[in-house]
Design a protein around this motif. Structure first.
Motif, PDB file in Angstrom:
ATOM      1  N   ASP A  12       0.860  -1.186   0.000  1.00  0.00           N
ATOM      2  CA  ASP A  12       0.000   0.000   0.000  1.00  0.00           C
ATOM      3  C   ASP A  12       0.895   1.234   0.000  1.00  0.00           C
ATOM      4  O   ASP A  12       1.887   1.278   0.739  1.00  0.00           O
ATOM      5  N   ASP A  14       0.030   4.085   1.132  1.00  0.00           N
ATOM      6  CA  ASP A  14      -0.339   4.900   2.294  1.00  0.00           C
ATOM      7  C   ASP A  14       0.457   4.439   3.517  1.00  0.00           C
ATOM      8  O   ASP A  14       0.283   3.319   4.008  1.00  0.00           O
ATOM      9  N   VAL A  17      -1.370   2.996   6.577  1.00  0.00           N
ATOM     10  CA  VAL A  17      -1.836   1.618   6.386  1.00  0.00           C
ATOM     11  C   VAL A  17      -0.670   0.648   6.559  1.00  0.00           C
ATOM     12  O   VAL A  17      -0.806  -0.388   7.217  1.00  0.00           O
ATOM     13  N   ARG A  18       0.489   1.012   5.987  1.00  0.00           N
ATOM     14  CA  ARG A  18       1.670   0.128   6.095  1.00  0.00           C
ATOM     15  C   ARG A  18       2.149  -0.011   7.538  1.00  0.00           C
ATOM     16  O   ARG A  18       2.806  -0.993   7.874  1.00  0.00           O
ATOM     17  N   SER A  34       5.614  -5.205   5.053  1.00  0.00           N
ATOM     18  CA  SER A  34       4.906  -4.251   4.202  1.00  0.00           C
ATOM     19  C   SER A  34       5.839  -3.677   3.142  1.00  0.00           C
ATOM     20  O   SER A  34       7.057  -3.623   3.323  1.00  0.00           O
ATOM     21  N   ASP A  56      -3.539  -2.672  -1.919  1.00  0.00           N
ATOM     22  CA  ASP A  56      -4.339  -1.508  -2.267  1.00  0.00           C
ATOM     23  C   ASP A  56      -4.635  -1.599  -3.762  1.00  0.00           C
ATOM     24  O   ASP A  56      -3.802  -2.091  -4.544  1.00  0.00           O
ATOM     25  N   MET A  59      -2.507   2.483  -6.674  1.00  0.00           N
ATOM     26  CA  MET A  59      -1.177   2.916  -6.228  1.00  0.00           C
ATOM     27  C   MET A  59      -0.456   3.524  -7.415  1.00  0.00           C
ATOM     28  O   MET A  59      -0.724   3.157  -8.558  1.00  0.00           O
ATOM     29  N   GLY A  64      -2.688  -2.504  -7.742  1.00  0.00           N
ATOM     30  CA  GLY A  64      -2.901  -3.807  -7.124  1.00  0.00           C
ATOM     31  C   GLY A  64      -3.376  -4.860  -8.112  1.00  0.00           C
ATOM     32  O   GLY A  64      -2.816  -5.964  -8.167  1.00  0.00           O
ATOM     33  N   THR A  84      -9.485  -0.893  -0.470  1.00  0.00           N
ATOM     34  CA  THR A  84      -9.615   0.348  -1.227  1.00  0.00           C
ATOM     35  C   THR A  84     -10.466   1.363  -0.474  1.00  0.00           C
ATOM     36  O   THR A  84     -11.365   0.986   0.273  1.00  0.00           O
ATOM     37  N   LYS A 106     -12.282   0.537   2.733  1.00  0.00           N
ATOM     38  CA  LYS A 106     -11.797   1.248   3.913  1.00  0.00           C
ATOM     39  C   LYS A 106     -12.871   2.243   4.372  1.00  0.00           C
ATOM     40  O   LYS A 106     -13.479   2.880   3.525  1.00  0.00           O
TER      41      LYS A 106
END
Length: 124
Positions: A12, A14, A17-18, A34, A56, A59, A64, A84, A106
């Motif tokens: 991901d 973000d 998130v990671r 990650s 994700d 990206m 993904g 997502t 999400k």
């Protein structure tokens, strides 16, 4: 020590998130790693060790779904759970049709993720 045979990779772009998702995965009892991009995962030495991918959809660079297709092209059958921020039932249906285990919108609940992981690991 977490079981390395239950290694889950999060890909991901973000950073939040990671950071958060691997912590949750460890709470579930999984080993977690990650990556900030699909290309970083593909160039790692983890491809044959990962039991499930949490990807994700959108990206920069390779998306993904493009990563999922690349893995198929390479003959790697790693179960995929997509995540997502863009809730779109048509996109979700298409991803599931192409072999994704799940597509979570999400923010998703811990139990929704755990259920998806259980399904993913039952098929791998």
């Amino acid at each position: 020590m977490k079981d390395p045979s239950k290694l889950i990779a999060v890909v991901d772009d973000d950073e939040s998130v990671r950071e958060a998702l691997p912590d949750l995965l460890r709470e579930f009892g999984f080993a977690a790693i990650s990556f900030d991009a699909a290309e970083a995962f593909l160039s790692s030495d983890m491809l044959d060790r990962v039991r499930c991918l949490i990807l994700d959809i959108a990206m920069p660079g390779m998306t993904g779904p493009e990563l999922q297709q690349e893995l198929v092209n390479r003959g790697l059958r790693i179960p995929v759970i997509f995540i997502t921020a863009h809730a779109d039932a048509n996109v979700r249906a298409g991803l599931l049709q192409k072999g994704a285990v799940e597509c979570l919108f999400k923010p998703f609940g811990d139990q929704d993720l755990r259920a998806a992981l259980d399904r993913a690991l039952a098929t791998s």
